[in-house]
Design a protein around this motif. Structure first.
Motif, PDB file in Angstrom:
ATOM      1  N   GLN A 162       0.831  -1.208   0.000  1.00 53.34           N
ATOM      2  CA  GLN A 162       0.000   0.000   0.000  1.00 53.34           C
ATOM      3  C   GLN A 162       0.865   1.257   0.000  1.00 53.34           C
ATOM      4  O   GLN A 162       0.610   2.197  -0.751  1.00 53.34           O
ATOM      5  CB  GLN A 162      -0.930   0.013   1.211  1.00 53.34           C
ATOM      6  CG  GLN A 162      -2.043  -0.990   1.144  1.00 53.34           C
ATOM      7  CD  GLN A 162      -2.918  -0.952   2.376  1.00 53.34           C
ATOM      8  OE1 GLN A 162      -2.954   0.026   3.104  1.00 53.34           O
ATOM      9  NE2 GLN A 162      -3.618  -2.052   2.629  1.00 53.34           N
ATOM     10  N   VAL A 163       1.904   1.269   0.827  1.00 50.93           N
ATOM     11  CA  VAL A 163       2.795   2.429   0.903  1.00 50.93           C
ATOM     12  C   VAL A 163       3.534   2.611  -0.419  1.00 50.93           C
ATOM     13  O   VAL A 163       3.604   3.722  -0.966  1.00 50.93           O
ATOM     14  CB  VAL A 163       3.791   2.287   2.072  1.00 50.93           C
ATOM     15  CG1 VAL A 163       4.847   3.378   2.031  1.00 50.93           C
ATOM     16  CG2 VAL A 163       3.053   2.308   3.399  1.00 50.93           C
ATOM     17  N   THR A 207       1.125   3.865  -2.990  1.00 52.13           N
ATOM     18  CA  THR A 207       0.718   5.251  -2.715  1.00 52.13           C
ATOM     19  C   THR A 207       1.763   6.221  -3.253  1.00 52.13           C
ATOM     20  O   THR A 207       1.430   7.204  -3.930  1.00 52.13           O
ATOM     21  CB  THR A 207       0.501   5.472  -1.205  1.00 52.13           C
ATOM     22  OG1 THR A 207      -0.586   4.650  -0.777  1.00 52.13           O
ATOM     23  CG2 THR A 207       0.202   6.924  -0.896  1.00 52.13           C
TER      24      THR A 207
END
Length: 72
Positions: free
Chosen positions: A50-51, A54
């Protein structure tokens, strides 16, 4: 001041007609960026992914706005 919408292919707000970001002069603003996996269209299950996704999406927004991370 001039404002322009920043559209990024594949990055959306749940199908709503909202641009990924806006640029007003030198300021680039977004309402939210998340770890959307382009392969599945879903938020990645793993927090690390996710990081990573992102920041990848943020890079795409900056590029579409004519900027880079070095400009932030």
């Amino acid at each position: 001041m001039t404002r322009r919408s920043i559209e990024v292919e594949g990055l959306h707000h749940s199908g709503n007609p909202i641009p990924a970001a806006s640029r007003v002069d030198r300021l680039v603003v977004t309402g939210g960026v998340y770890g959307l996996d382009p392969a599945t269209g879903e938020v990645a299950a793993d927090a690390g992914d996710q990081v990573r996704l992102t920041f990848w999406q943020l890079g795409r927004i900056l590029e579409a706005a004519g900027a880079r991370f070095d400009d932030v």
